[in-house]
Design a protein around this motif. Structure first.
Motif, PDB file in Angstrom:
ATOM      1  N   VAL A  57       0.832  -1.203   0.000  1.00 15.89           N
ATOM      2  CA  VAL A  57       0.000   0.000   0.000  1.00 15.89           C
ATOM      3  C   VAL A  57       0.873   1.262   0.000  1.00 15.89           C
ATOM      4  O   VAL A  57       0.565   2.243  -0.682  1.00 15.89           O
ATOM      5  N   PHE A  81       3.211  13.396   5.083  1.00 16.04           N
ATOM      6  CA  PHE A  81       2.905  12.900   6.427  1.00 16.04           C
ATOM      7  C   PHE A  81       1.396  12.796   6.554  1.00 16.04           C
ATOM      8  O   PHE A  81       0.668  13.712   6.164  1.00 16.04           O
ATOM      9  N   SER A  83      -1.706  11.598   9.363  1.00 18.20           N
ATOM     10  CA  SER A  83      -1.937  11.196  10.751  1.00 18.20           C
ATOM     11  C   SER A  83      -3.342  10.650  10.924  1.00 18.20           C
ATOM     12  O   SER A  83      -4.283  11.030  10.210  1.00 18.20           O
TER      13      SER A  83
ATOM     14  N   VAL B 157      -5.352   9.646  -2.931  1.00 16.91           N
ATOM     15  CA  VAL B 157      -4.319   9.775  -1.894  1.00 16.91           C
ATOM     16  C   VAL B 157      -4.919   9.514  -0.514  1.00 16.91           C
ATOM     17  O   VAL B 157      -4.355   8.754   0.288  1.00 16.91           O
ATOM     18  N   MET B 160      -5.697   5.782  -0.123  1.00 20.58           N
ATOM     19  CA  MET B 160      -4.482   4.970   0.048  1.00 20.58           C
ATOM     20  C   MET B 160      -3.807   5.255   1.390  1.00 20.58           C
ATOM     21  O   MET B 160      -3.274   4.345   2.028  1.00 20.58           O
ATOM     22  N   ALA B 161      -3.821   6.527   1.801  1.00 17.93           N
ATOM     23  CA  ALA B 161      -3.221   6.874   3.098  1.00 17.93           C
ATOM     24  C   ALA B 161      -3.987   6.194   4.232  1.00 17.93           C
ATOM     25  O   ALA B 161      -3.383   5.648   5.164  1.00 17.93           O
ATOM     26  N   ALA B 163      -5.630   3.452   3.981  1.00 17.26           N
ATOM     27  CA  ALA B 163      -5.311   2.020   3.914  1.00 17.26           C
ATOM     28  C   ALA B 163      -3.944   1.741   4.542  1.00 17.26           C
ATOM     29  O   ALA B 163      -3.775   0.763   5.279  1.00 17.26           O
ATOM     30  N   ALA B 164      -2.967   2.593   4.254  1.00 14.36           N
ATOM     31  CA  ALA B 164      -1.626   2.389   4.816  1.00 14.36           C
ATOM     32  C   ALA B 164      -1.650   2.560   6.336  1.00 14.36           C
ATOM     33  O   ALA B 164      -1.084   1.748   7.074  1.00 14.36           O
ATOM     34  N   LEU B 165      -2.322   3.607   6.803  1.00  9.14           N
ATOM     35  CA  LEU B 165      -2.434   3.820   8.246  1.00  9.14           C
ATOM     36  C   LEU B 165      -3.172   2.648   8.896  1.00  9.14           C
ATOM     37  O   LEU B 165      -2.804   2.188   9.979  1.00  9.14           O
ATOM     38  N   LEU B 170      -3.373   2.143  12.802  1.00  4.48           N
ATOM     39  CA  LEU B 170      -3.460   3.503  13.340  1.00  4.48           C
ATOM     40  C   LEU B 170      -4.816   4.171  13.125  1.00  4.48           C
ATOM     41  O   LEU B 170      -5.077   5.215  13.721  1.00  4.48           O
ATOM     42  N   GLY B 171      -5.662   3.632  12.269  1.00  3.27           N
ATOM     43  CA  GLY B 171      -6.956   4.255  11.992  1.00  3.27           C
ATOM     44  C   GLY B 171      -6.957   5.005  10.671  1.00  3.27           C
ATOM     45  O   GLY B 171      -5.964   5.001   9.953  1.00  3.27           O
ATOM     46  N   ALA B 172      -8.081   5.639  10.383  1.00  2.15           N
ATOM     47  CA  ALA B 172      -8.238   6.342   9.096  1.00  2.15           C
ATOM     48  C   ALA B 172      -7.553   7.707   9.125  1.00  2.15           C
ATOM     49  O   ALA B 172      -7.385   8.304  10.184  1.00  2.15           O
ATOM     50  N   VAL B 173      -7.193   8.184   7.948  1.00  2.47           N
ATOM     51  CA  VAL B 173      -6.473   9.464   7.863  1.00  2.47           C
ATOM     52  C   VAL B 173      -7.365  10.619   8.323  1.00  2.47           C
ATOM     53  O   VAL B 173      -8.550  10.675   7.991  1.00  2.47           O
ATOM     54  N   ARG B 174      -6.793  11.506   9.118  1.00  3.84           N
ATOM     55  CA  ARG B 174      -7.499  12.706   9.589  1.00  3.84           C
ATOM     56  C   ARG B 174      -6.788  13.978   9.153  1.00  3.84           C
ATOM     57  O   ARG B 174      -7.415  14.996   8.926  1.00  3.84           O
ATOM     58  N   ARG B 175      -5.468  13.935   9.115  1.00  2.00           N
ATOM     59  CA  ARG B 175      -4.669  15.102   8.738  1.00  2.00           C
ATOM     60  C   ARG B 175      -3.565  14.658   7.801  1.00  2.00           C
ATOM     61  O   ARG B 175      -3.154  13.498   7.830  1.00  2.00           O
ATOM     62  N   GLY B 176      -3.050  15.594   7.039  1.00  2.00           N
ATOM     63  CA  GLY B 176      -1.932  15.253   6.162  1.00  2.00           C
ATOM     64  C   GLY B 176      -1.186  16.484   5.706  1.00  2.00           C
ATOM     65  O   GLY B 176      -1.716  17.611   5.762  1.00  2.00           O
ATOM     66  N   ALA B 177       0.029  16.287   5.277  1.00  2.00           N
ATOM     67  CA  ALA B 177       0.829  17.370   4.686  1.00  2.00           C
ATOM     68  C   ALA B 177       1.665  16.739   3.580  1.00  2.00           C
ATOM     69  O   ALA B 177       2.427  15.806   3.827  1.00  2.00           O
ATOM     70  N   GLY B 231      -8.702  13.297  15.523  1.00  2.00           N
ATOM     71  CA  GLY B 231      -7.394  12.751  15.228  1.00  2.00           C
ATOM     72  C   GLY B 231      -6.304  13.790  15.153  1.00  2.00           C
ATOM     73  O   GLY B 231      -6.496  14.957  15.134  1.00  2.00           O
TER      74      GLY B 231
END
Lengths: 137, 231
Positions: A57, A81, A83, B157, B160-161, B163-165, B170-177, B231
């Motif tokens: 993935v 990144f 989170s 994105v 996929m993020a 899915a990777a998390l 770690l759970g579903a994506v909440r924040r990103g940069a 999150g």
């Protein structure tokens, strides 16, 4: 943070040392270096995280970030990144492949981002030192 | 890699229909980010051996890169029918199913396009976009020609993020940069909506994320949802 060490050790050992440097940072749960084809180059993850699924993935995500930057004329993709409630994931691309580092929720994001960036720069140096002129496949 | 490519080239010169060499050439093309050549190699393997699981996985990956999610799903499902214990295929199938679900099913409550009246964007804002996870653009500033392509990319994105998390527990994506050399895109997301704010590359991350979260709150208010992302 591991750096490429010139003539000491094979390139494979240098790559492993770079991954270890970032995967064993404070508040890191480990990391994986995966080629764009999904081949796991090296992984140093906690035993409760399955390597192959995460690597597959992460490689797909890394390619999407690269291709998206290209298609949308965003220049070259850098680090990313993401989170979630229970932690975060750093991801960055290099010619060797994608480096994914799993972090605890209370990790120092800036410090870890810098370490990932340094690791990617070190991987790039190792790649440049090799012969990758390529054949006519 | 050059040495590996030379050896595979040599093998294919001796036996152009050697399945192992063709598969390896597909891997090497993919590793070198030559997706079209990789696709050709994997298709050649499958033409000779239609049930080859690794070739199906390789082709599924290149189809996913090309945005052909339906074909990718079909190949992964086929691979898993023959080889159920195939963790990489299983993980990617979860990703493509998530992408197709977001695209195919209407949102539980239809979201109307946002107005964002009198909205003040942070200094240097390159772009701000709010997207439903089915790819519907709810808001775009500025209104660009490429907004739908950007929306589709952001949805992929985020999927996929997540899915990777998720694979890392770690759970579903909440924040990103997401950094590129033309700017940094800050993301705020929940299970339905995604907000992306693109600022110059040197934007201070903590302050930028606060700005994105403020826009997110405004967006949620306007949608009538009034529920902050966690999150």
């Amino acid at each position: 943070m591991a750096e490429p060490s010139g003539d000491t050790g094979s390139r494979a050992e240098q790559v492993r040392a770079i991954l270890a440097g970032v995967a064993r940072m404070d508040r890191a749960r480990g990391g994986v270096l995966v080629a764009p084809d999904g081949f796991v180059i090296d992984a140093q993850l906690r035993p409760d995280i399955a390597v192959e699924p995460l690597a597959a993935v992460a490689a797909a995500l890394g390619r999407e970030l690269e291709l998206g930057a290209d298609r949308l004329s965003r220049g070259m993709a850098g680090t990313a990144f993401f989170s979630a409630q229970d932690g975060g994931l750093f991801l960055g691309g290099s010619p060797v492949g994608f480096l994914a580092v799993v972090a605890e929720p209370d990790a120092d994001v800036q410090k870890m981002r810098n370490a990932v960036k340094q690791a990617l720069d070190a991987l790039q140096q190792i790649w440049r030192a090799g012969d990758h002129s390529g054949a006519n496949l | 890699m050059a040495e590996a490519e030379a050896l595979v080239t040599q093998a294919l010169h001796i036996d152009p229909r050697n399945g192992v060499a063709l598969l390896l050439s597909g891997y090497l093309h993919a590793a070198a980010r030559r997706s079209d050549a990789a696709r050709t190699a994997f298709r050649t393997v499958l033409a000779m051996d239609p049930d080859h699981p690794r070739a199906m996985l390789g082709l599924a990956k290149t189809d996913l890169e090309a945005g052909d999610v339906a074909s990718s799903r079909e190949l992964l499902e086929r691979a898993l029918r023959f080889y159920p214990d195939f963790p990489e295929a299983r993980a990617l199938l979860d990703v493509v199913r998530g992408l197709l679900t977001g695209r195919g099913e209407p949102a539980p409550r239809s979201l109307t396009a946002l107005q964002f009246r009198q909205l003040a964007f942070p200094p240097g804002t390159r772009e701000c976009m709010v997207v439903d996870h089915d790819g519907t653009v709810l808001f775009s500033h500025p209104v660009s020609r490429t907004r739908q392509a950007l929306a589709d990319h952001l949805v992929r994105v985020a999927g996929m993020a997540s899915a990777a998390l998720g694979r890392a527990g770690l759970g579903a994506v909440r924040r990103g940069a997401i950094r590129s050399n033309s700017g940094t895109t800050f993301l705020v997301s929940d299970s339905r909506v995604l907000l992306a704010l693109t600022l110059p590359p040197d934007a201070a991350p903590a302050a930028a994320l606060r700005e994105a979260e403020a826009l997110w709150t405004r967006c949620m208010d306007e949608l009538g949802a009034a529920r902050p992302a966690r999150g």
